[in-house]
Design an enzyme around this catalytic site. Structure first.
Site, PDB file in Angstrom:
ATOM      1  N   HIS A 101      -4.819   2.876   5.742  1.00  0.00           N
ATOM      2  CA  HIS A 101      -4.931   1.417   5.920  1.00  0.00           C
ATOM      3  C   HIS A 101      -4.673   1.059   7.391  1.00  0.00           C
ATOM      4  O   HIS A 101      -4.942  -0.092   7.785  1.00  0.00           O
ATOM      5  CB  HIS A 101      -4.734   0.878   4.932  1.00  0.00           C
ATOM      6  CG  HIS A 101      -2.962   0.096   4.852  1.00  0.00           C
ATOM      7  ND1 HIS A 101      -2.198   1.132   4.015  1.00  0.00           N
ATOM      8  CD2 HIS A 101      -2.346  -0.620   5.504  1.00  0.00           C
ATOM      9  CE1 HIS A 101      -1.014   0.706   4.306  1.00  0.00           C
ATOM     10  NE2 HIS A 101      -1.017  -0.362   5.128  1.00  0.00           N
ATOM     11  N   ASP A 131      -4.312   7.057   0.722  1.00  0.00           N
ATOM     12  CA  ASP A 131      -4.091   6.373   1.674  1.00  0.00           C
ATOM     13  C   ASP A 131      -3.422   6.976   2.853  1.00  0.00           C
ATOM     14  O   ASP A 131      -2.345   6.497   3.333  1.00  0.00           O
ATOM     15  CB  ASP A 131      -3.266   4.978   1.315  1.00  0.00           C
ATOM     16  CG  ASP A 131      -3.084   3.911   2.465  1.00  0.00           C
ATOM     17  OD1 ASP A 131      -4.061   3.868   3.455  1.00  0.00           O
ATOM     18  OD2 ASP A 131      -2.411   3.010   2.271  1.00  0.00           O
ATOM     19  N   GLY A 203       5.098  -3.479   8.870  1.00  0.00           N
ATOM     20  CA  GLY A 203       5.185  -2.887  10.017  1.00  0.00           C
ATOM     21  C   GLY A 203       5.841  -1.416   9.643  1.00  0.00           C
ATOM     22  O   GLY A 203       5.746  -0.759  10.608  1.00  0.00           O
ATOM     23  N   ASN A 204       6.290  -1.464   8.406  1.00  0.00           N
ATOM     24  CA  ASN A 204       6.830   0.181   8.062  1.00  0.00           C
ATOM     25  C   ASN A 204       5.686   0.966   7.355  1.00  0.00           C
ATOM     26  O   ASN A 204       5.789   2.163   7.088  1.00  0.00           O
ATOM     27  CB  ASN A 204       7.850  -0.023   6.673  1.00  0.00           C
ATOM     28  CG  ASN A 204       9.133  -0.355   7.274  1.00  0.00           C
ATOM     29  OD1 ASN A 204       9.470  -1.642   6.974  1.00  0.00           O
ATOM     30  ND2 ASN A 204       9.964   0.428   8.107  1.00  0.00           N
ATOM     31  N   SER A 205       4.352   0.331   7.496  1.00  0.00           N
ATOM     32  CA  SER A 205       3.266   1.137   6.908  1.00  0.00           C
ATOM     33  C   SER A 205       3.358   2.442   7.718  1.00  0.00           C
ATOM     34  O   SER A 205       3.242   2.757   8.805  1.00  0.00           O
ATOM     35  CB  SER A 205       1.926   0.291   7.272  1.00  0.00           C
ATOM     36  OG  SER A 205       1.944  -0.593   6.413  1.00  0.00           O
ATOM     37  N   LEU A 260     -15.606  16.524 -12.006  1.00  0.00           N
ATOM     38  CA  LEU A 260     -16.165  16.974 -13.344  1.00  0.00           C
ATOM     39  C   LEU A 260     -17.565  16.209 -13.516  1.00  0.00           C
ATOM     40  O   LEU A 260     -18.490  16.481 -14.090  1.00  0.00           O
ATOM     41  CB  LEU A 260     -15.479  16.702 -14.590  1.00  0.00           C
ATOM     42  CG  LEU A 260     -14.343  17.634 -14.955  1.00  0.00           C
ATOM     43  CD1 LEU A 260     -13.450  17.704 -16.079  1.00  0.00           C
ATOM     44  CD2 LEU A 260     -14.842  18.998 -15.207  1.00  0.00           C
ATOM     45  N   GLY A 261     -17.498  14.732 -13.231  1.00  0.00           N
ATOM     46  CA  GLY A 261     -18.487  13.884 -13.464  1.00  0.00           C
ATOM     47  C   GLY A 261     -18.488  12.850 -14.900  1.00  0.00           C
ATOM     48  O   GLY A 261     -19.495  12.989 -15.398  1.00  0.00           O
ATOM     49  N   VAL A 262     -17.100  12.720 -15.181  1.00  0.00           N
ATOM     50  CA  VAL A 262     -17.179  12.094 -16.539  1.00  0.00           C
ATOM     51  C   VAL A 262     -15.913  10.842 -16.199  1.00  0.00           C
ATOM     52  O   VAL A 262     -15.461  10.836 -15.083  1.00  0.00           O
ATOM     53  CB  VAL A 262     -16.423  12.837 -17.716  1.00  0.00           C
ATOM     54  CG1 VAL A 262     -17.187  13.912 -17.736  1.00  0.00           C
ATOM     55  CG2 VAL A 262     -15.012  13.239 -17.044  1.00  0.00           C
TER      56      VAL A 262
END
Length: 350
Positions: A101, A131, A203-205, A260-262
């Site tokens: 981000h 992230d 600022g610590n991101s 998997l698609g579930v």
């Protein structure tokens, strides 16, 4: 086709937010000397700060259309905004870890090292689900770098050190302890945050959370705060989760995850009286559909390893390479059976 996911997670609580990009961080590696009573962090801070960097970001933000006819004719438009975050050097050649981000929408990225040198940077890759992001600079010489430690070895109550540039004040370190592990804050299917009371602020991101040996055991990402400042509850992506993501981004700029698609839910929450992941829906033409999985199936194991929750199934499948065939143990109509499924590639990955 939507990816495999647990039931819809609640949005982040109003006071729980990603760390707003603001300013820098500095870091490297080296042990801290424990004294009688409280530890002395001076040697640790001195050794890690040279590997922590400040990241300045320029990004384009869309304007909201105005209500007047004139403004509507002009449309919403866009304008440039400035932000900043933190990062740390993971490879001396100039590869830097930060938050997605911080740099995900950047049109320009500038990295400032601890000695004040500025470098233009390019974004190597971003993984939205954790992230995490990598940026690359071309340094004039070899950079100080830090290494990832084993977050799984951290115990609640152990000391940690966070480095960063809170509120743009300049390179700072703060100390605290591991408050909890495995925190799910509703940010996504891979939530497994380390919670710490080391003061972490905007600022610590993207900055590192160090153990006492100078190893990065977390990447600071979110805070819980009534005021926007540290309330003693910060969250870091654990290094064990970050490591394969970082390695994948270095190799190819993207992360490929099994799928998997579930859609799934916890069996206990569905009143099944036992642990496992209940299949709530199956996507058409997905790996699960081709293997014959059905709504209502209760998955209890993946390749013989017990599956206790829907999140455990999501994570267990995600770490598998697309194309691999796995064995699912499930209950259907009260009877246990095993089904072989060829794992697909999770859609919309970077």
């Amino acid at each position: 086709m939507p990816p495999i996911s647990p039931p819809e997670s609640p949005a982040l609580p109003r006071r729980l937010a990603l760390l707003l990009p603001l300013a820098a961080l500095p870091g490297c590696a080296g042990p801290a000397r424990a004294q009688r009573g409280l530890p002395d962090f001076a040697d640790l801070a001195e050794s890690v700060l040279p590997a922590v960097v400040s990241i300045q970001v320029t990004s384009r933000e869309e304007n909201e259309p105005r209500r007047s006819p004139v403004d509507r004719r002009r449309g919403g438009g866009s304008h440039l905004v400035q932000g900043a975050g933190s990062g740390f050097v993971i490879e001396p050649s100039g590869i830097i870890v930060t938050n997605g981000h911080v740099v995900g929408n950047a049109t320009r990225v500038v990295v400032t090292t601890q000695d004040g040198t500025e470098y233009p940077a390019r974004v190597m890759g971003v993984d939205d689900l954790t992230d995490l992001a990598l940026v690359k600079i071309t340094p004039r010489g070899t950079l100080n770098a830090v290494s990832l430690g084993a977050s799984s070895s951290m115990r609640v109550g152990q000391w940690v050190l966070a480095a960063g540039n809170p509120f743009g004040l300049g390179g700072s370190v703060t100390a605290g302890i591991v408050s909890a592990r495995g925190r799910d804050i509703g940010a996504g299917p891979f939530d497994d945050f380390i919670q710490t009371d080391a003061p972490i602020n905007p600022g610590n991101s993207g900055g590192p959370l160090f153990n006492m040996a100078g190893e990065v055991i977390g990447i600071n990402t979110a805070i819980y705060s009534p005021s926007g400042a540290s309330a003693g509850i910060g969250f870091a992506v654990p290094s064990d989760l970050a490591k394969p993501v970082i390695e994948a981004l270095i190799r190819g700029g993207r992360v490929e995850r099994g799928w998997l698609g579930v859609s799934v839910a916890d069996a206990e929450e569905q009143g099944r009286g036992r642990r496992g992941a209940v299949i709530m829906g199956v996507e058409r033409n997905s790996p699960a559909a081709r293997a014959g999985l059905r709504q209502g199936d209760l998955v209890t194991a993946l390749n013989g390893e017990a599956v206790a929750t829907s999140r455990a199934l999501v994570r267990g499948v995600a770490v598998l390479p697309p194309g691999e065939t796995v064995r699912l143990t499930l209950l259907r109509g009260g009877r246990q059976q095993e089904i072989a499924v060829q794992i697909g590639r999770r859609p919309n990955e970077g």
